[in-house]
Scaffold this motif. Structure first.
Motif, PDB file in Angstrom:
ATOM      1  N   ILE A 182       0.861  -1.185   0.000  1.00  0.00           N
ATOM      2  CA  ILE A 182       0.000   0.000   0.000  1.00  0.00           C
ATOM      3  C   ILE A 182       0.895   1.232   0.000  1.00  0.00           C
ATOM      4  O   ILE A 182       1.774   1.378   0.865  1.00  0.00           O
ATOM      5  N   ASN A 183       0.682   2.101  -0.960  1.00  0.00           N
ATOM      6  CA  ASN A 183       1.510   3.299  -1.106  1.00  0.00           C
ATOM      7  C   ASN A 183       0.776   4.536  -0.598  1.00  0.00           C
ATOM      8  O   ASN A 183      -0.353   4.805  -0.998  1.00  0.00           O
ATOM      9  N   VAL A 184       1.444   5.275   0.273  1.00  0.00           N
ATOM     10  CA  VAL A 184       0.909   6.536   0.796  1.00  0.00           C
ATOM     11  C   VAL A 184       1.715   7.666   0.170  1.00  0.00           C
ATOM     12  O   VAL A 184       2.932   7.787   0.405  1.00  0.00           O
ATOM     13  N   ALA A 185       1.053   8.485  -0.644  1.00  0.00           N
ATOM     14  CA  ALA A 185       1.739   9.565  -1.366  1.00  0.00           C
ATOM     15  C   ALA A 185       1.615  10.891  -0.613  1.00  0.00           C
ATOM     16  O   ALA A 185       0.528  11.241  -0.131  1.00  0.00           O
ATOM     17  N   PHE A 186       2.721  11.612  -0.523  1.00  0.00           N
ATOM     18  CA  PHE A 186       2.757  12.927   0.117  1.00  0.00           C
ATOM     19  C   PHE A 186       2.977  14.007  -0.947  1.00  0.00           C
ATOM     20  O   PHE A 186       3.354  13.710  -2.083  1.00  0.00           O
ATOM     21  N   THR A 187       2.781  15.247  -0.565  1.00  0.00           N
ATOM     22  CA  THR A 187       2.922  16.367  -1.510  1.00  0.00           C
ATOM     23  C   THR A 187       4.373  16.716  -1.792  1.00  0.00           C
ATOM     24  O   THR A 187       4.671  17.472  -2.724  1.00  0.00           O
ATOM     25  N   GLU A 188       5.275  16.165  -0.986  1.00  0.00           N
ATOM     26  CA  GLU A 188       6.713  16.371  -1.226  1.00  0.00           C
ATOM     27  C   GLU A 188       7.476  15.206  -0.604  1.00  0.00           C
ATOM     28  O   GLU A 188       6.894  14.363   0.096  1.00  0.00           O
ATOM     29  N   ALA A 189       8.752  15.141  -0.866  1.00  0.00           N
ATOM     30  CA  ALA A 189       9.571  14.065  -0.321  1.00  0.00           C
ATOM     31  C   ALA A 189       9.616  14.127   1.200  1.00  0.00           C
ATOM     32  O   ALA A 189       9.689  15.205   1.794  1.00  0.00           O
ATOM     33  N   VAL A 190       9.545  12.969   1.848  1.00  0.00           N
ATOM     34  CA  VAL A 190       9.602  12.887   3.312  1.00  0.00           C
ATOM     35  C   VAL A 190      10.665  11.861   3.714  1.00  0.00           C
ATOM     36  O   VAL A 190      10.958  10.917   2.980  1.00  0.00           O
ATOM     37  N   THR A 191      11.224  12.074   4.891  1.00  0.00           N
ATOM     38  CA  THR A 191      12.211  11.151   5.434  1.00  0.00           C
ATOM     39  C   THR A 191      11.616  10.455   6.647  1.00  0.00           C
ATOM     40  O   THR A 191      11.050  11.114   7.537  1.00  0.00           O
ATOM     41  N   VAL A 192      11.736   9.145   6.682  1.00  0.00           N
ATOM     42  CA  VAL A 192      11.178   8.352   7.783  1.00  0.00           C
ATOM     43  C   VAL A 192      12.317   7.917   8.713  1.00  0.00           C
ATOM     44  O   VAL A 192      13.337   7.390   8.269  1.00  0.00           O
ATOM     45  N   ASP A 193      12.118   8.131  10.000  1.00  0.00           N
ATOM     46  CA  ASP A 193      13.081   7.695  11.003  1.00  0.00           C
ATOM     47  C   ASP A 193      12.400   6.630  11.863  1.00  0.00           C
ATOM     48  O   ASP A 193      11.424   6.903  12.563  1.00  0.00           O
ATOM     49  N   THR A 194      12.911   5.401  11.782  1.00  0.00           N
ATOM     50  CA  THR A 194      12.308   4.291  12.528  1.00  0.00           C
ATOM     51  C   THR A 194      13.116   3.909  13.762  1.00  0.00           C
ATOM     52  O   THR A 194      12.948   2.823  14.320  1.00  0.00           O
ATOM     53  N   THR A 195      13.994   4.815  14.207  1.00  0.00           N
ATOM     54  CA  THR A 195      14.846   4.516  15.368  1.00  0.00           C
ATOM     55  C   THR A 195      14.016   4.150  16.585  1.00  0.00           C
ATOM     56  O   THR A 195      14.333   3.193  17.318  1.00  0.00           O
ATOM     57  N   THR A 214      -2.666  -4.244  10.542  1.00  0.00           N
ATOM     58  CA  THR A 214      -1.861  -3.074  10.199  1.00  0.00           C
ATOM     59  C   THR A 214      -0.907  -3.390   9.061  1.00  0.00           C
ATOM     60  O   THR A 214      -0.338  -4.487   8.995  1.00  0.00           O
ATOM     61  N   ALA A 215      -0.771  -2.421   8.171  1.00  0.00           N
ATOM     62  CA  ALA A 215       0.276  -2.459   7.164  1.00  0.00           C
ATOM     63  C   ALA A 215       1.467  -1.708   7.754  1.00  0.00           C
ATOM     64  O   ALA A 215       1.305  -0.625   8.321  1.00  0.00           O
ATOM     65  N   ILE A 216       2.636  -2.287   7.625  1.00  0.00           N
ATOM     66  CA  ILE A 216       3.836  -1.740   8.281  1.00  0.00           C
ATOM     67  C   ILE A 216       4.725  -1.051   7.254  1.00  0.00           C
ATOM     68  O   ILE A 216       4.938  -1.559   6.148  1.00  0.00           O
ATOM     69  N   TYR A 217       5.245   0.124   7.622  1.00  0.00           N
ATOM     70  CA  TYR A 217       6.145   0.862   6.737  1.00  0.00           C
ATOM     71  C   TYR A 217       7.313  -0.018   6.309  1.00  0.00           C
ATOM     72  O   TYR A 217       7.958  -0.679   7.127  1.00  0.00           O
ATOM     73  N   ALA A 218       7.582  -0.025   4.996  1.00  0.00           N
ATOM     74  CA  ALA A 218       8.643  -0.889   4.471  1.00  0.00           C
ATOM     75  C   ALA A 218       9.733  -0.118   3.744  1.00  0.00           C
ATOM     76  O   ALA A 218      10.916  -0.446   3.855  1.00  0.00           O
ATOM     77  N   SER A 219       9.348   0.942   2.985  1.00  0.00           N
ATOM     78  CA  SER A 219      10.360   1.641   2.186  1.00  0.00           C
ATOM     79  C   SER A 219       9.805   2.962   1.668  1.00  0.00           C
ATOM     80  O   SER A 219       8.611   3.253   1.799  1.00  0.00           O
ATOM     81  N   GLY A 220      10.711   3.760   1.061  1.00  0.00           N
ATOM     82  CA  GLY A 220      10.285   5.015   0.425  1.00  0.00           C
ATOM     83  C   GLY A 220      10.856   6.265   1.041  1.00  0.00           C
ATOM     84  O   GLY A 220      10.640   7.364   0.516  1.00  0.00           O
ATOM     85  N   SER A 221      11.575   6.133   2.170  1.00  0.00           N
ATOM     86  CA  SER A 221      12.138   7.319   2.816  1.00  0.00           C
ATOM     87  C   SER A 221      13.020   8.091   1.835  1.00  0.00           C
ATOM     88  O   SER A 221      13.837   7.521   1.118  1.00  0.00           O
ATOM     89  N   GLY A 222      12.811   9.398   1.796  1.00  0.00           N
ATOM     90  CA  GLY A 222      13.542  10.263   0.881  1.00  0.00           C
ATOM     91  C   GLY A 222      12.795  10.535  -0.410  1.00  0.00           C
ATOM     92  O   GLY A 222      13.260  11.312  -1.245  1.00  0.00           O
ATOM     93  N   THR A 223      11.624   9.907  -0.560  1.00  0.00           N
ATOM     94  CA  THR A 223      10.769  10.168  -1.729  1.00  0.00           C
ATOM     95  C   THR A 223       9.424  10.684  -1.237  1.00  0.00           C
ATOM     96  O   THR A 223       9.191  10.812  -0.033  1.00  0.00           O
ATOM     97  N   ASN A 224       8.521  10.954  -2.192  1.00  0.00           N
ATOM     98  CA  ASN A 224       7.192  11.423  -1.771  1.00  0.00           C
ATOM     99  C   ASN A 224       6.175  10.285  -1.656  1.00  0.00           C
ATOM    100  O   ASN A 224       4.986  10.524  -1.437  1.00  0.00           O
ATOM    101  N   THR A 225       6.623   9.028  -1.801  1.00  0.00           N
ATOM    102  CA  THR A 225       5.719   7.876  -1.679  1.00  0.00           C
ATOM    103  C   THR A 225       6.320   6.839  -0.741  1.00  0.00           C
ATOM    104  O   THR A 225       7.411   6.315  -0.981  1.00  0.00           O
ATOM    105  N   LEU A 226       5.588   6.543   0.342  1.00  0.00           N
ATOM    106  CA  LEU A 226       6.021   5.540   1.310  1.00  0.00           C
ATOM    107  C   LEU A 226       5.227   4.254   1.100  1.00  0.00           C
ATOM    108  O   LEU A 226       3.999   4.287   0.948  1.00  0.00           O
ATOM    109  N   ALA A 227       5.940   3.135   1.099  1.00  0.00           N
ATOM    110  CA  ALA A 227       5.301   1.834   0.896  1.00  0.00           C
ATOM    111  C   ALA A 227       5.102   1.136   2.236  1.00  0.00           C
ATOM    112  O   ALA A 227       6.015   1.073   3.066  1.00  0.00           O
ATOM    113  N   PHE A 228       3.887   0.615   2.430  1.00  0.00           N
ATOM    114  CA  PHE A 228       3.530  -0.161   3.621  1.00  0.00           C
ATOM    115  C   PHE A 228       3.135  -1.566   3.168  1.00  0.00           C
ATOM    116  O   PHE A 228       2.497  -1.737   2.129  1.00  0.00           O
ATOM    117  N   THR A 229       3.493  -2.568   3.967  1.00  0.00           N
ATOM    118  CA  THR A 229       3.205  -3.955   3.600  1.00  0.00           C
ATOM    119  C   THR A 229       2.213  -4.583   4.572  1.00  0.00           C
ATOM    120  O   THR A 229       2.382  -4.504   5.794  1.00  0.00           O
TER     121      THR A 229
END
Length: 247
Positions: free
Chosen positions: A3-16, A32-47
């Protein structure tokens, strides 16, 4: 499912400190779909991995939607992303943009009946028997044709699958043969439906459960219809009598 969540601009995800999730509406237990990838782009992928018991006719997130779980989503300037989603089902939502059906339940038999009128039938007559399932099923006869074994006296006969693939009701045809007999036609047992190397599956590939109601019980052919099989001709009279009244 990705599942892809699109933002209006690039976002960075910190999972620390935690990983963002997207809560999904999946029946009695939400997943729940869990964040998997996409940090640094405007689309984050959840699995999301489908689990036993999950169900949805059109997968979407719940009103709780997107959660950080102590993770962060920021743009290049350090602004926290606004996580408000469109209402489930509304324009821009997962449900509106995709048609994803979640089905983890195998189809079962809901009843057996006949579209042939109640009555008595002789050798050569054809009887249609309908096996109803809880959802639409597809029949593959490439390697064999399903049959339904019937209780027809000293020799049991079979009704052979003829039509209905893609619907929730499959039609089987039984042609009465010489010597067949039944005072109330029914199948032989709860396991009378045989695949014969054919297959009966639902849209997502679950094999149908083929267990029938007990013969004569609610939902069985005998309970739903009154079909008499009689292939014996009446014999000639064994004796003749006279009734003479003398006046």
């Amino acid at each position: 499912i990705t599942i892809n969540v699109a933002f209006t601009e690039a976002v960075t995800v910190d999972t620390t400190n935690g990983t963002p999730t997207l809560e999904l509406e999946t029946g009695s237990t939400d997943r729940t779909a869990i964040y998997a990838s996409g940090s640094g782009t405007n689309t984050l992928a959840f699995t999301y991995t489908v689990q036993s018991g999950d169900t949805s006719s059109d997968l979407d997130y719940t009103s709780n939607g997107l959660s950080l779980n102590s993770g962060t989503k920021k743009d290049a300037a350090g602004n926290n992303a606004t996580l408000t989603l469109s209402s489930p089902g509304a324009s821009g939502s997962l449900g509106a943009n995709n048609a994803l059906v979640i089905d983890t339940t195998a189809p079962t038999i809901s009843g057996v009946s006949s579209s042939t009128a109640d009555g008595s039938y002789k050798a050569g007559d054809s009887i249609t028997i309908n096996v109803a399932f809880t959802e639409a099923v597809t029949v593959d006869t490439t390697n064999g044709t399903p049959t339904l074994e019937l209780e027809t006296g000293s020799t049991d006969r079979t009704a052979t699958y003829t039509s209905g693939s893609g619907t929730n009701t499959l039609a089987f045809t039984y042609t009465v043969q010489s010597g067949d007999t039944s005072s109330d036609l029914d199948y032989v047992s709860t396991s009378s439906l045989a695949l014969n190397s054919g297959t009966i599956k639902d849209a997502v590939g679950h094999n149908a459960t083929l267990t029938l109601s007990t013969p004569g019980a609610s939902g069985s052919l005998g309970a739903n219809n009154a079909l008499i099989i009689d292939t014996t001709s009446p014999s000639s009279p064994s004796s003749l009598t006279t009734d003479i009244t003398t006046y």
